[in-house]
Design a protein around this motif. Structure first.
Motif, mmCIF file in Angstrom:
data_model
loop_
_atom_site.group_PDB
_atom_site.id
_atom_site.type_symbol
_atom_site.label_atom_id
_atom_site.label_comp_id
_atom_site.label_asym_id
_atom_site.label_seq_id
_atom_site.Cartn_x
_atom_site.Cartn_y
_atom_site.Cartn_z
ATOM 1 N N GLN A 114 77.232 -1.537 -19.065
ATOM 2 C CA GLN A 114 77.520 -0.635 -18.085
ATOM 3 C C GLN A 114 76.773 -0.439 -16.824
ATOM 4 O OE1 GLN A 114 80.536 0.852 -18.732
ATOM 5 N NE2 GLN A 114 81.176 -0.001 -20.579
ATOM 6 N N GLY A 115 76.352 -1.650 -16.424
ATOM 7 C CA GLY A 115 75.404 -1.560 -15.082
ATOM 8 C C GLY A 115 74.086 -1.712 -15.494
ATOM 9 N N GLY A 116 73.261 -1.895 -14.686
ATOM 10 C CA GLY A 116 71.809 -2.409 -15.027
ATOM 11 C C GLY A 116 71.567 -3.802 -15.340
ATOM 12 N N LEU A 117 70.612 -3.939 -16.068
ATOM 13 C CA LEU A 117 70.136 -5.247 -16.686
ATOM 14 C C LEU A 117 71.035 -6.062 -17.566
ATOM 15 C CD1 LEU A 117 66.317 -4.821 -17.196
ATOM 16 C CD2 LEU A 117 67.482 -5.795 -15.145
ATOM 17 N N ALA A 118 71.845 -5.413 -18.363
ATOM 18 C CA ALA A 118 72.747 -5.946 -18.998
ATOM 19 C C ALA A 118 73.800 -6.694 -18.291
ATOM 20 C CB ALA A 118 73.388 -4.965 -20.107
ATOM 21 N N GLU A 119 74.352 -5.810 -17.301
ATOM 22 C CA GLU A 119 75.384 -6.459 -16.576
ATOM 23 C C GLU A 119 75.039 -7.491 -15.740
ATOM 24 O OE1 GLU A 119 79.052 -4.866 -13.438
ATOM 25 O OE2 GLU A 119 77.922 -3.221 -14.913
ATOM 26 N N VAL A 120 73.611 -7.611 -15.149
ATOM 27 C CA VAL A 120 73.147 -8.394 -14.375
ATOM 28 C C VAL A 120 72.979 -9.989 -15.285
ATOM 29 C CG1 VAL A 120 71.201 -9.558 -13.411
ATOM 30 C CG2 VAL A 120 71.835 -7.093 -12.767
ATOM 31 N N ALA A 121 72.619 -9.652 -16.562
ATOM 32 C CA ALA A 121 72.523 -10.681 -17.489
ATOM 33 C C ALA A 121 73.930 -11.362 -17.717
ATOM 34 C CB ALA A 121 71.957 -10.038 -18.833
ATOM 35 N N VAL A 122 75.084 -10.667 -17.958
ATOM 36 C CA VAL A 122 76.318 -11.155 -18.436
ATOM 37 C C VAL A 122 76.770 -11.765 -16.882
ATOM 38 C CG1 VAL A 122 78.464 -10.437 -18.357
ATOM 39 C CG2 VAL A 122 77.015 -9.275 -19.828
ATOM 40 N N TRP A 123 76.473 -11.314 -15.638
ATOM 41 C CA TRP A 123 76.894 -12.102 -14.687
ATOM 42 C C TRP A 123 76.009 -13.683 -14.551
ATOM 43 C CZ3 TRP A 123 80.214 -12.172 -10.477
ATOM 44 C CH2 TRP A 123 81.049 -11.237 -10.236
ATOM 45 N N GLY A 124 74.941 -13.449 -14.789
ATOM 46 C CA GLY A 124 74.030 -14.568 -14.856
ATOM 47 C C GLY A 124 74.602 -15.836 -15.678
ATOM 48 N N ALA A 125 75.036 -15.227 -16.755
ATOM 49 C CA ALA A 125 75.507 -15.975 -18.003
ATOM 50 C C ALA A 125 76.797 -16.579 -17.586
ATOM 51 C CB ALA A 125 75.557 -15.533 -19.300
ATOM 52 N N PHE A 126 77.727 -16.063 -16.982
ATOM 53 C CA PHE A 126 78.925 -16.400 -16.528
ATOM 54 C C PHE A 126 78.922 -17.319 -15.328
ATOM 55 C CE2 PHE A 126 80.623 -13.438 -19.277
ATOM 56 C CZ PHE A 126 82.215 -13.594 -19.429
ATOM 57 N N ILE A 127 78.014 -16.975 -14.486
ATOM 58 C CA ILE A 127 77.770 -18.085 -13.484
ATOM 59 C C ILE A 127 77.096 -19.532 -13.970
ATOM 60 C CG2 ILE A 127 76.317 -18.637 -11.427
ATOM 61 C CD1 ILE A 127 76.387 -15.773 -10.601
ATOM 62 N N TRP A 128 76.452 -19.291 -14.899
ATOM 63 C CA TRP A 128 75.841 -20.433 -15.642
ATOM 64 C C TRP A 128 76.849 -21.401 -16.344
ATOM 65 C CZ3 TRP A 128 73.169 -24.518 -15.239
ATOM 66 C CH2 TRP A 128 72.970 -25.158 -16.542
ATOM 67 N N MET A 129 77.640 -20.651 -16.782
ATOM 68 C CA MET A 129 78.763 -21.322 -17.713
ATOM 69 C C MET A 129 79.741 -22.257 -16.632
ATOM 70 S SD MET A 129 82.085 -19.695 -19.995
ATOM 71 C CE MET A 129 80.788 -18.446 -20.880
ATOM 72 N N GLY A 130 79.768 -21.692 -15.542
ATOM 73 C CA GLY A 130 80.611 -22.336 -14.531
ATOM 74 C C GLY A 130 79.751 -23.613 -13.883
ATOM 75 N N LEU A 131 78.656 -23.310 -13.661
ATOM 76 C CA LEU A 131 77.633 -24.485 -13.498
ATOM 77 C C LEU A 131 77.563 -25.594 -14.366
ATOM 78 C CD1 LEU A 131 74.829 -22.283 -11.596
ATOM 79 C CD2 LEU A 131 76.580 -23.841 -10.236
ATOM 80 N N LEU A 132 77.433 -24.929 -15.542
ATOM 81 C CA LEU A 132 77.471 -26.005 -16.864
ATOM 82 C C LEU A 132 78.282 -27.029 -16.537
ATOM 83 C CD1 LEU A 132 76.319 -27.199 -19.206
ATOM 84 C CD2 LEU A 132 77.638 -25.181 -20.516
ATOM 85 N N LEU A 133 79.707 -26.409 -16.397
ATOM 86 C CA LEU A 133 80.789 -27.432 -16.318
ATOM 87 C C LEU A 133 80.680 -28.356 -15.022
ATOM 88 C CD1 LEU A 133 83.912 -28.196 -17.208
ATOM 89 C CD2 LEU A 133 84.584 -26.129 -15.948
ATOM 90 N N ILE A 134 80.448 -27.842 -13.991
ATOM 91 C CA ILE A 134 80.144 -28.575 -12.715
ATOM 92 C C ILE A 134 78.888 -29.780 -12.817
ATOM 93 C CG2 ILE A 134 79.600 -28.480 -10.315
ATOM 94 C CD1 ILE A 134 80.528 -25.854 -9.874
ATOM 95 N N PHE A 135 77.902 -29.209 -13.558
ATOM 96 C CA PHE A 135 77.040 -30.240 -13.971
ATOM 97 C C PHE A 135 77.391 -31.334 -14.752
ATOM 98 C CE2 PHE A 135 73.510 -27.390 -12.255
ATOM 99 C CZ PHE A 135 72.625 -28.283 -11.559
ATOM 100 N N PHE A 136 78.254 -30.852 -15.764
ATOM 101 C CA PHE A 136 78.599 -31.881 -16.722
ATOM 102 C C PHE A 136 79.474 -33.102 -16.084
ATOM 103 C CE2 PHE A 136 81.605 -33.633 -19.960
ATOM 104 C CZ PHE A 136 80.755 -33.904 -20.935
ATOM 105 N N VAL A 137 80.524 -32.513 -15.227
ATOM 106 C CA VAL A 137 81.459 -33.417 -14.610
ATOM 107 C C VAL A 137 81.000 -34.368 -13.524
ATOM 108 C CG1 VAL A 137 83.412 -33.521 -13.390
ATOM 109 C CG2 VAL A 137 83.409 -31.713 -14.937
ATOM 110 N N VAL A 138 79.853 -33.829 -12.635
ATOM 111 C CA VAL A 138 79.126 -34.514 -11.868
ATOM 112 C C VAL A 138 78.229 -35.586 -12.730
ATOM 113 C CG1 VAL A 138 77.354 -34.500 -10.057
ATOM 114 C CG2 VAL A 138 79.309 -32.897 -10.069
ATOM 115 N N LEU A 139 77.554 -35.172 -13.568
ATOM 116 C CA LEU A 139 76.853 -36.080 -14.274
ATOM 117 C C LEU A 139 77.692 -37.396 -14.842
ATOM 118 C CD1 LEU A 139 73.972 -34.264 -16.011
ATOM 119 C CD2 LEU A 139 73.534 -36.302 -14.724
ATOM 120 N N LEU A 140 78.586 -36.814 -15.615
ATOM 121 C CA LEU A 140 79.187 -37.814 -16.368
ATOM 122 C C LEU A 140 80.046 -38.744 -15.410
ATOM 123 C CD1 LEU A 140 80.514 -38.576 -19.191
ATOM 124 C CD2 LEU A 140 82.633 -36.964 -18.468
ATOM 125 N N GLY A 141 80.394 -38.194 -14.153
ATOM 126 C CA GLY A 141 81.085 -38.996 -13.134
ATOM 127 C C GLY A 141 80.067 -40.301 -12.816
#
Length: 297
Positions: free
Chosen positions: A55-82
């Motif tokens: 509900q705001g604060g550090l918890a919400e920042v952490a959630v945003w960071g994790a979701f951004i990393w989830m997207g980056l993980l997919l991008i890194f995986f595809v680029v590396l695999l290619g």
């Protein structure tokens, strides 16, 4: 959940091999980057827990960071695999042509680091573009559809389709309010919300979905389920949306227009999650009545 954690764990391990282990880094750097990968992996299941209570604060920042990393993980995986597939093809071609690969360990280490740096730059750049696009708000695309049998009285009818909003840990009330404001500004005849509206239960997200009650359309606001509604409690969400004045079409069709100037608007449940079993309303004609919302003058 176990399957998802296993798949993401293997993806992290693959990235760690190619971006850490293969670089021949000094022990301090090796340990530090290994710890980073472990923390990034653990952030994904942690975000699922925090997302239900952030509900705001550090918890919400952490959630945003994790979701951004989830997207980056997919991008890194595809680029590396290619890149690895291209490198593998080159190795096979070089072997067939008797081209000798470099044997000098130092040269191989330099090439591995250049490879890792290139992948990081490419994936990071794509990730930044994706984040920028995600933060830009909902995109509006106008599509003209010609229907030869549409009654003349309904020519020019406008339908605003809202899809895949995914209200949840990172999409909150402010985003929904902006969508409602922009939708109403278009003065639509129909609003069709086509599934994947939420990623969470009614109890968690009721407040954030509430602005949808302010949607205005001449012939009503309609909803059909997506697979994410079934992950989040479909029956409860259907009841909540109907409480907000939105008509939910469940393997049925509604009648749009008046008198002879009408057409059918069918809606079916998500087929992958709930096998389609057309009822009499879908097979024979529109259901009478309903809770279609009409614009307030």
């Amino acid at each position: 959940m176990a399957v998802a954690l296993t798949i993401t764990g293997l993806a992290h391990y693959y990235l760690w091999i190619r971006l850490v282990r293969d670089l021949g880094l000094s022990p301090p750097w090796h340990r530090a980057l290994t710890a980073v990968f472990v923390a990034l992996y653990l952030s994904l299941p942690a975000s699922l827990v925090l997302g239900r209570n952030a509900q705001g604060g550090l918890a919400e920042v952490a959630v945003w960071g994790a979701f951004i990393w989830m997207g980056l993980l997919l991008i890194f995986f595809v680029v590396l695999l290619g890149a690895d597939l291209v490198r593998g093809a080159w190795t096979l071609a070089a072997s067939a042509l008797d081209v000798e690969a470099p044997r000098d360990p130092e040269r191989r280490r330099v090439l591995a680091r250049l490879f890792a740096a290139s992948v990081t730059l490419i994936a990071g750049g794509l990730g930044l573009l994706a984040v920028r696009s995600g933060l830009a708000g909902a995109a509006l695309k106008e599509v003209r559809v010609r229907l030869s049998r549409l009654p003349a009285a309904l020519h020019g009818l406008t339908i605003v389709q809202l899809t895949d909003i995914h209200v949840g840990p990172t999409i909150r009330r402010e985003f929904v309010e902006d969508i409602v404001r922009r939708t109403n500004a278009l003065s639509p005849d129909i609003v069709a919300i086509t599934g994947d509206l939420v990623d969470g239960s009614v109890e968690e997200l009721r407040e954030h979905v509430a602005p949808l009650a302010e949607l205005r359309a001449t012939h009503g606001v309609y909803f059909v389920t997506g697979n994410h509604e079934y992950y989040s409690g479909a029956e409860e969400w259907i009841a909540e949306l109907e409480r907000l004045g939105i008509r939910v079409l469940r393997n049925e069709r509604g009648s749009i227009g008046n008198g002879s100037a009408t057409f059918d608007l069918p809606g079916v449940d998500d087929y992958e999650v709930r096998p389609l079993a057309p009822g009499p309303a879908l097979a024979r004609g529109p259901r009478g009545g309903g809770r279609g919302r009409r614009a307030c003058s």
